[in-house]
Motif scaffolding. Structure first.
Motif, PDB file in Angstrom:
ATOM      1  N   GLN A  32      31.465  47.576  39.967  1.00  0.00           N
ATOM      2  CA  GLN A  32      32.872  47.239  40.063  1.00  0.00           C
ATOM      3  C   GLN A  32      33.644  48.064  39.037  1.00  0.00           C
ATOM      4  O   GLN A  32      33.155  48.276  37.919  1.00  0.00           O
ATOM      5  N   ILE A  33      34.826  48.515  39.426  1.00  0.00           N
ATOM      6  CA  ILE A  33      35.676  49.282  38.525  1.00  0.00           C
ATOM      7  C   ILE A  33      36.964  48.492  38.308  1.00  0.00           C
ATOM      8  O   ILE A  33      37.723  48.278  39.263  1.00  0.00           O
ATOM      9  N   PRO A  34      37.224  48.046  37.083  1.00  0.00           N
ATOM     10  CA  PRO A  34      38.448  47.278  36.841  1.00  0.00           C
ATOM     11  C   PRO A  34      39.687  48.170  36.875  1.00  0.00           C
ATOM     12  O   PRO A  34      39.614  49.362  36.571  1.00  0.00           O
ATOM     13  N   GLY A  35      40.816  47.584  37.246  1.00  0.00           N
ATOM     14  CA  GLY A  35      42.083  48.309  37.229  1.00  0.00           C
ATOM     15  C   GLY A  35      42.088  49.576  38.060  1.00  0.00           C
ATOM     16  O   GLY A  35      42.737  50.554  37.720  1.00  0.00           O
ATOM     17  N   TYR A  36      41.394  49.566  39.174  1.00  0.00           N
ATOM     18  CA  TYR A  36      41.195  50.781  39.977  1.00  0.00           C
ATOM     19  C   TYR A  36      42.426  51.192  40.783  1.00  0.00           C
ATOM     20  O   TYR A  36      42.737  52.357  40.899  1.00  0.00           O
ATOM     21  N   ALA A  37      43.112  50.212  41.372  1.00  0.00           N
ATOM     22  CA  ALA A  37      44.231  50.552  42.257  1.00  0.00           C
ATOM     23  C   ALA A  37      45.344  49.516  42.135  1.00  0.00           C
ATOM     24  O   ALA A  37      45.087  48.331  41.947  1.00  0.00           O
ATOM     25  N   ALA A  63      47.158  44.634  52.377  1.00  0.00           N
ATOM     26  CA  ALA A  63      45.852  45.299  52.330  1.00  0.00           C
ATOM     27  C   ALA A  63      45.841  46.395  51.261  1.00  0.00           C
ATOM     28  O   ALA A  63      46.839  47.095  51.068  1.00  0.00           O
ATOM     29  N   SER A  64      44.723  46.526  50.583  1.00  0.00           N
ATOM     30  CA  SER A  64      44.550  47.557  49.563  1.00  0.00           C
ATOM     31  C   SER A  64      43.926  48.780  50.227  1.00  0.00           C
ATOM     32  O   SER A  64      42.708  48.947  50.256  1.00  0.00           O
ATOM     33  N   ALA A  83      40.752  45.398  40.703  1.00  0.00           N
ATOM     34  CA  ALA A  83      39.428  46.007  40.586  1.00  0.00           C
ATOM     35  C   ALA A  83      38.957  46.412  41.979  1.00  0.00           C
ATOM     36  O   ALA A  83      39.424  45.873  42.990  1.00  0.00           O
ATOM     37  N   THR A  84      38.041  47.359  42.026  1.00  0.00           N
ATOM     38  CA  THR A  84      37.419  47.724  43.300  1.00  0.00           C
ATOM     39  C   THR A  84      35.915  47.550  43.170  1.00  0.00           C
ATOM     40  O   THR A  84      35.346  47.708  42.096  1.00  0.00           O
ATOM     41  N   THR A  85      35.303  47.185  44.275  1.00  0.00           N
ATOM     42  CA  THR A  85      33.857  47.062  44.364  1.00  0.00           C
ATOM     43  C   THR A  85      33.334  48.258  45.147  1.00  0.00           C
ATOM     44  O   THR A  85      33.794  48.527  46.259  1.00  0.00           O
ATOM     45  N   ARG A 135      38.706  46.423  47.643  1.00  0.00           N
ATOM     46  CA  ARG A 135      39.282  45.607  46.573  1.00  0.00           C
ATOM     47  C   ARG A 135      38.338  44.444  46.281  1.00  0.00           C
ATOM     48  O   ARG A 135      37.918  43.730  47.200  1.00  0.00           O
ATOM     49  N   SER A 136      38.008  44.256  45.023  1.00  0.00           N
ATOM     50  CA  SER A 136      37.100  43.179  44.629  1.00  0.00           C
ATOM     51  C   SER A 136      37.695  41.838  45.042  1.00  0.00           C
ATOM     52  O   SER A 136      38.863  41.558  44.795  1.00  0.00           O
TER      53      SER A 136
END
Length: 176
Positions: A150-155, A33-34, A164-166, A131-132
């Motif tokens: 959406q943010i790429p390379g977030y975590a 899990a993220s 990426a995260t949504t 997490r996307s």
């Protein structure tokens, strides 16, 4: 079918349940899990929950747990500490369901109760990030959540990959 009960914990209740809260968190991290952790580290997890206890004590957060036969199997939190221009909103964090208790509607019920509680507390807008492509994303959408972006390379994931995260939101009441 096992009965699931839901309970809002205060700081003292969370302190008493630290081991159970760490167990749920550890089970989720073990499954990839993220949720802010990249490895299973009991000390870090205990420290995380100790910080939550402090936030509960000062009213910055609220913690809802799901119990199956008295055992905590799920959590969700509302972050209420917002700047002066954001007291109408809350952030939903740490929607966790232990792998042994998944696929039984617990996550949906936790979210619905968290949304209701936020409304009772006068919050009209909820935000979260996930997490996307994660399994939680369709759940949020089915509950009426909208994607803001959406943010790429977030975590970094537990596998070491940059995910990426949504970012999502849900209006739950009239804005004041």
């Amino acid at each position: 079918m096992k009965t699931i009960n839901y309970q809002w914990l205060d700081a003292a209740g969370a302190q008493q349940e630290l081991a159970a809260l760490c167990n749920v968190l550890d089970g989720c991290v073990a499954q990839g899990a993220s949720i802010g952790f990249v490895k299973r580290d009991a000390q870090q997890m205990n420290h995380f929950w100790q910080d939550v206890v402090l936030s509960l004590a000062c009213g910055d957060k609220q913690l809802l747990v799901a119990r199956c036969e008295e055992r905590i199997v799920g959590t969700v939190m509302l972050v209420l500490a917002m700047p002066a221009n954001g007291v109408h909103r809350a952030e939903v964090v740490k929607l966790l369901v232990h792998p042994d208790a998944r696929r039984s509607g617990i996550a949906r019920a936790l979210m619905q109760q968290a949304e209701a509680r936020a409304g009772q507390l006068g919050r009209s807008l909820l935000v979260l990030d996930t997490r996307s492509g994660d399994v939680a994303e369709p759940l949020y959408r089915s509950l009426g959540w909208q994607t803001a972006g959406q943010i790429p390379g977030y975590a970094r994931s537990t596998a070491g990959v940059m995910d990426a995260t949504t970012v999502m939101y849900k209006a739950i009441g009239p804005a004041d």
